[in-house]
Design a protein around this motif. Sequence first.
Motif, PDB file in Angstrom:
ATOM      1  N   THR A 144       0.886  -1.222  -0.001  1.00 29.42           N
ATOM      2  CA  THR A 144      -0.146  -0.016  -0.139  1.00 29.42           C
ATOM      3  C   THR A 144       0.748   1.161  -0.135  1.00 29.42           C
ATOM      4  O   THR A 144       0.565   2.157  -0.762  1.00 29.42           O
ATOM      5  CB  THR A 144      -0.894   0.127   1.153  1.00 29.42           C
ATOM      6  OG1 THR A 144      -1.541  -1.283   1.266  1.00 29.42           O
ATOM      7  CG2 THR A 144      -1.957   1.018   1.092  1.00 29.42           C
ATOM      8  N   GLY A 145       1.881   1.071   0.873  1.00 26.00           N
ATOM      9  CA  GLY A 145       2.791   2.374   0.831  1.00 26.00           C
ATOM     10  C   GLY A 145       3.729   2.561  -0.551  1.00 26.00           C
ATOM     11  O   GLY A 145       3.529   4.028  -1.267  1.00 26.00           O
ATOM     12  N   LEU A 146       3.840   1.740  -1.416  1.00 29.19           N
ATOM     13  CA  LEU A 146       4.252   1.636  -2.760  1.00 29.19           C
ATOM     14  C   LEU A 146       3.212   2.303  -3.852  1.00 29.19           C
ATOM     15  O   LEU A 146       3.392   2.957  -4.624  1.00 29.19           O
ATOM     16  CB  LEU A 146       5.036   0.479  -3.026  1.00 29.19           C
ATOM     17  CG  LEU A 146       6.143  -0.015  -2.462  1.00 29.19           C
ATOM     18  CD1 LEU A 146       6.353  -1.300  -2.511  1.00 29.19           C
ATOM     19  CD2 LEU A 146       7.555   1.067  -3.090  1.00 29.19           C
ATOM     20  N   VAL A 147       2.067   1.581  -3.304  1.00 34.11           N
ATOM     21  CA  VAL A 147       0.771   2.069  -4.412  1.00 34.11           C
ATOM     22  C   VAL A 147       0.436   3.555  -4.113  1.00 34.11           C
ATOM     23  O   VAL A 147       0.311   4.178  -5.109  1.00 34.11           O
ATOM     24  CB  VAL A 147      -0.222   1.194  -3.879  1.00 34.11           C
ATOM     25  CG1 VAL A 147      -1.796   1.950  -4.539  1.00 34.11           C
ATOM     26  CG2 VAL A 147      -0.313  -0.009  -4.460  1.00 34.11           C
ATOM     27  N   ILE A 148       0.541   4.117  -2.963  1.00 39.04           N
ATOM     28  CA  ILE A 148       0.647   5.611  -2.793  1.00 39.04           C
ATOM     29  C   ILE A 148       1.820   6.517  -3.335  1.00 39.04           C
ATOM     30  O   ILE A 148       1.588   7.330  -4.116  1.00 39.04           O
ATOM     31  CB  ILE A 148       0.474   6.033  -1.235  1.00 39.04           C
ATOM     32  CG1 ILE A 148      -0.599   5.494  -0.731  1.00 39.04           C
ATOM     33  CG2 ILE A 148       0.516   7.549  -1.027  1.00 39.04           C
ATOM     34  CD1 ILE A 148      -0.430   5.553   1.011  1.00 39.04           C
TER      35      ILE A 148
END
Length: 608
Positions: A144-148
């Motif tokens: 999720t961090g990378l998706v953001i």
Amino acid sequence: MVGTGGPVASFSVWDYVVFAGTILGAASIGLFQAIRGRKNTSSEEFLLGGRQMTAVPVAMSLTASFMSGITVIGTPAEAYRFGAAFWLFGFSYAIMSAITAELFVPLFYRLGITSAYEYLEMRFNRLIRMIGTSMYIVQTALYTGLVIYAPALALNQITGLDLWGVLVATGVVCIIYCTLGGLKAVIWTDVLQMVIMLAGFIAVIARGAVLQGGLSVIWEDAGNGGRLDAFDFDPDPLKRHTFWTIVVGGSIMWVSIYSINQSQVQRYISCKTLGQAKLSLYVNMVGLWVTVSLAVFSGLTMFSIYKNCDPFSNGDISTSDQLLPYLVMDILAVFPGIPGLFVAAAYSGTLSTVSSSINALVAVTVEDFIFPFYKDLTPKQITWMNMGLSVFYGGVCIGMAGVASAMGSVLQAALSIFGMISGPLLGLYLLGMLFRTTNSKGGLTGLIIGLVLTLWVGIGAQLYPPTADKTNPLPLSTAGCNKTMDLNSTTATPWTSPATMTPQADLRPPLADSWYSLSYVYFSTFGMLTTIVSGLLVSIITGGCKQKKMNSDLFVRKSDLICFSGCSDSKASDDTEKAPTDLHMGIDNKAFTEMDVKSKESENATKL
């Protein structure tokens, strides 16, 4: 002139208005669901939408939650650089939908679970459940961090939007509508975001067709550039994308994402009936087909426009993730508000993924780490706890985006980790569902062996990326550019194997061109198979064949496999009402019983 390189326009006032309006619209849905449902604050309502959702909105939500901003930006760049082979994932989506709908959905529905990992305790023991949940939390927070971060980085460099302002704003909007509205808010927001994402792709294709003189010209250019040679039947597992790696490896990778990932399980068990839950997966399959087709065709449109002047080779952009945002500002800036719609499309993908992740992380934390130890919480305490955890996980995901900023080209590593962790977990579920011989020792040993081996392959592949003869990037030209710079290295798109400059041949270990060159699409398959084989062997050695008779509800039944048999509303309702009383661990969760069930009854029901 379009397609000849050089700087492009930046955001106009109208673009900011459209972008901000879309994001505020998403947040307002969360507020609306919170106000409309303020009388019903039960945990089941918050985490499962009160189990009253229907197939179509759930299907669109299933599609949107894994069609993230990485997909919006990464898939067209993938088609531009490597051709239309990515479209073959359409076959994988069909196989995945059938397997998930016919094997996993009936089982989870019958057991009446909230957390997908409850099954691991029912079938094995609490330790394995805790390990499974922990693996999911780590994987989802990182992903999720990378998706953001990925779309924020690309869009920041093209549009001039402040990177950290955008990151924090994204997280805050997701936290607001997750905290106030629960799963219903997430699902209805995903429906809006799905529509916006598709509109963004259609705008790019339509404008490209006008500029190039029709869709047939785009298709012809793609063919001349080698972008349509999708069907490569080479069985070599080391080649990055072939028909077999995508259809076999891709199917298992997507099964591991859809069938046991809490973000997805939580959606289809929120449906009214088993029939609606199965239907949502088949409708979702069509949604995935439409999305991947539009994304790949956007990439072919981009190639048609830039066939004589690649913006990356020309030095106009610094990473291939920026190809699509660059194209949008190049061809759509003459229409005020349309680039804003595209940026909103990329962010809609990000918002839907982040919000579903936060909601799912809250669900597994409550069900797997809190309810088993604190059985006497009041409904009000549970509601505040759900909201507090939404805020906490939102902060964690924003923090992980900060970590991602220091990772450089590790975006592909994040998706590989997704496969590396989900593959062994899928193997563990299949061991439990299909083989009565499997015991807890075998399951745990198989999971550990599968995880260690896939991490070894995946980390090795990241350190020593496959060479160009395995990844097969297609030729690009700068002959038609206004100015030309010579750049010798490329940067990976999130959905692709890294195409960064590989270390010199003499520094590559012997395993680099064999073991570490395994196609990233096969990570899940490799993890699943090693888990199943080693788990069965250890189970047989440790007395798995002599186990006591187990509850048949924990295994796949023949009646589950016939597509819509027994899925009438009445029968499905009977099944879901009956399951908790039949299964001795079915009411371990207060989310599935009335909140005033006595703690003593709950304790008795949870005893194995």
